[in-house]
Design an enzyme around this catalytic site. Structure first.
Site, PDB file in Angstrom:
ATOM      1  N   LYS A  11      56.795  84.492  20.267  1.00  0.00           N
ATOM      2  CA  LYS A  11      57.811  84.453  21.346  1.00  0.00           C
ATOM      3  C   LYS A  11      57.387  83.454  22.421  1.00  0.00           C
ATOM      4  O   LYS A  11      56.196  83.150  22.564  1.00  0.00           O
ATOM      5  CB  LYS A  11      58.007  85.828  22.001  1.00  0.00           C
ATOM      6  N   PRO A  99      49.205  79.979  17.267  1.00  0.00           N
ATOM      7  CA  PRO A  99      47.926  79.819  17.960  1.00  0.00           C
ATOM      8  C   PRO A  99      47.502  81.139  18.632  1.00  0.00           C
ATOM      9  O   PRO A  99      48.345  81.906  19.091  1.00  0.00           O
ATOM     10  CB  PRO A  99      48.218  78.745  19.007  1.00  0.00           C
ATOM     11  N   VAL A 100      46.174  81.364  18.657  1.00  0.00           N
ATOM     12  CA  VAL A 100      45.628  82.638  19.164  1.00  0.00           C
ATOM     13  C   VAL A 100      45.367  82.550  20.675  1.00  0.00           C
ATOM     14  O   VAL A 100      44.984  81.496  21.178  1.00  0.00           O
ATOM     15  CB  VAL A 100      44.331  82.966  18.387  1.00  0.00           C
ATOM     16  N   ALA A 101      45.576  83.672  21.361  1.00  0.00           N
ATOM     17  CA  ALA A 101      45.372  83.768  22.822  1.00  0.00           C
ATOM     18  C   ALA A 101      46.113  82.639  23.537  1.00  0.00           C
ATOM     19  O   ALA A 101      45.553  81.910  24.353  1.00  0.00           O
ATOM     20  CB  ALA A 101      43.886  83.760  23.165  1.00  0.00           C
ATOM     21  N   GLY A 103      49.579  83.006  24.729  1.00  0.00           N
ATOM     22  CA  GLY A 103      50.765  83.419  25.472  1.00  0.00           C
ATOM     23  C   GLY A 103      52.003  83.453  24.587  1.00  0.00           C
ATOM     24  O   GLY A 103      53.137  83.410  25.060  1.00  0.00           O
ATOM     25  N   LEU A 104      51.767  83.555  23.261  1.00  0.00           N
ATOM     26  CA  LEU A 104      52.876  83.517  22.291  1.00  0.00           C
ATOM     27  C   LEU A 104      53.037  84.853  21.562  1.00  0.00           C
ATOM     28  O   LEU A 104      53.775  84.951  20.581  1.00  0.00           O
ATOM     29  CB  LEU A 104      52.641  82.391  21.275  1.00  0.00           C
ATOM     30  N   ALA A 105      52.303  85.885  22.031  1.00  0.00           N
ATOM     31  CA  ALA A 105      52.393  87.244  21.475  1.00  0.00           C
ATOM     32  C   ALA A 105      51.954  87.337  20.015  1.00  0.00           C
ATOM     33  O   ALA A 105      52.502  88.133  19.247  1.00  0.00           O
ATOM     34  CB  ALA A 105      53.805  87.824  21.662  1.00  0.00           C
ATOM     35  N   GLY A 106      50.985  86.518  19.624  1.00  0.00           N
ATOM     36  CA  GLY A 106      50.512  86.500  18.235  1.00  0.00           C
ATOM     37  C   GLY A 106      50.058  87.867  17.744  1.00  0.00           C
ATOM     38  O   GLY A 106      50.475  88.327  16.682  1.00  0.00           O
ATOM     39  N   ASP A 141      54.431  93.832  24.753  1.00  0.00           N
ATOM     40  CA  ASP A 141      55.271  92.847  24.054  1.00  0.00           C
ATOM     41  C   ASP A 141      55.681  93.312  22.653  1.00  0.00           C
ATOM     42  O   ASP A 141      56.522  92.686  22.010  1.00  0.00           O
ATOM     43  CB  ASP A 141      54.509  91.521  23.879  1.00  0.00           C
TER      44      ASP A 141
END
Ligand code: ATP
Length: 315
Positions: A11, A99-101, A103-106, A141
């Protein structure tokens, strides 16, 4: 019990406002969340033993009990002990593209996929609101990630009001591989610096959170107007992340200077930065221009677009 292959999209936040402190110690937020077609793949397979196992191709993602996908499976086992003892454990394979950490709610979208997948594997027939309640106990989230699309999120981020689909926005997304921002750090730093502006009584918190429903960003989304949406992008966390991470600020400013970029913003607690562009052709040009300006291979660049779904079974 059959296997499931699920798509778990990332997201971005088109809008993120920190309103104040709630009685339960969490921040009251008003956000507009949007899923994009950058997604992880989650493969769930039955195991003959009563346990869960996580495998992941990304070195920064833990495969122990701290993995949010593992915690989602454990939650399902605790909530539905009969189904767990009847069907047994599950092998969870995460193919990371998000991508990890960043801000994309992985992590959250992986957890959401495990909830949806186990509901199917154990034939539980949970409703959307039952799934959302379980999701909220894993992270703010996670409920959004289940249905995805476009939504207003208030409270801790778990109270959702869906918005009409917005699956026509073209996005260029950038993230420095070696740069991670802790979500906890970003919110705590914001509280330290801006806590004196916080609303605290329940009525004021609710009134301000509700105001987002009739705000400019929602109007722009209802009008399906990419230019207006791009002009109304907002993220309070930029106030603490950009001064601390000059590389992110530089990236943000570089995006803003590119012809064809309608607007740019950091997503969530960062450090990923996205730009809304006019067309797929412009996305290719903007991506090339950013790459020429920052040839550092540590910078990952993606062309993506907004989508109207959350967790979905892979075709
Ligand atoms: P959010 O936007 O929800 O704050 P994020 O995109 O900033 O999340 P994640 O990618 O979820 O961050 O990763 C945050 C941390 O969580 C990472 O440092 C990672 O070690 C840990 N983590 C646990 N489970 C997962 C998972 N399934 N995928 C990614 N990271 C995970």
């Amino acid at each position: 019990m059959r296997s499931y292959n699920l798509i778990a999209p990332a997201k971005i936040n088109l809008y993120l406002e920190i309103i104040g402190d709630r009685a339960d110690g969490y921040h009251e937020l008003a956000m507009i969340m949007q899923t994009i077609d950058l997604a992880d793949q989650i493969y769930l397979q039955p195991l003959s033993i009563d346990t869960f196992r996580v495998h992941c191709n990304h070195p920064q993602v833990p495969t122990d009990k701290s993995n949010l996908a593992y915690r989602a499976a454990e939650l399902m086992a605790a909530q539905f002990p009969d189904a767990f003892s009847n069907f047994g454990g599950i092998d969870i394979t995460i193919k990371k593209h998000i991508p990890v950490a960043a801000g994309l709610a992985g992590g959250s979208t992986n957890a959401a996929a495990v909830l949806v997948g186990i509901d199917l594997m154990w034939n539980l027939g949970l409703t959307q609101s039952e799934l959302a309640e379980l999701a909220a106990s894993l992270g703010s989230d996670v409920p959004f990630c289940i249905a995805g699309g476009s939504a207003i999120a208030t409270g801790r981020g778990e109270q959702l009001s869906p918005l009409p689909n917005l699956d026509h926005l073209h996005i260029v997304l950038a993230k420095y591989r070696s740069l991670e921002v802790s979500t906890g750090w970003a919110y705590n730093t914001y509280r330290q610096q801006f806590g004196d502006t916080y609303l605290r009584d329940t009525d004021s918190l609710t009134a301000r959170a509700n105001a987002v429903h009739s705000g400019e960003m929602v109007k722009a989304i209802l009008a399906k107007d990419p230019t207006a949406i791009a002009q109304k992008l907002h993220n309070d966390l930029e106030k603490v992340v950009l001064p601390t991470y000059p590389q992110v600020l530089e990236l943000r400013e570089l995006f803003a200077r590119q012809p064809g970029v309608l607007g740019t913003m950091m997503s969530g607690s960062g450090p990923s930065v996205f730009a809304i562009v006019e067309s797929p052709q412009q996305a290719t040009i903007v991506k090339q221009q950013i790459r020429e300006a920052i040839p550092d291979q540590d910078l990952e660049l993606f062309i993506t677009r907004t989508i109207s779904h959350g967790i979905k079974i892979a075709p």
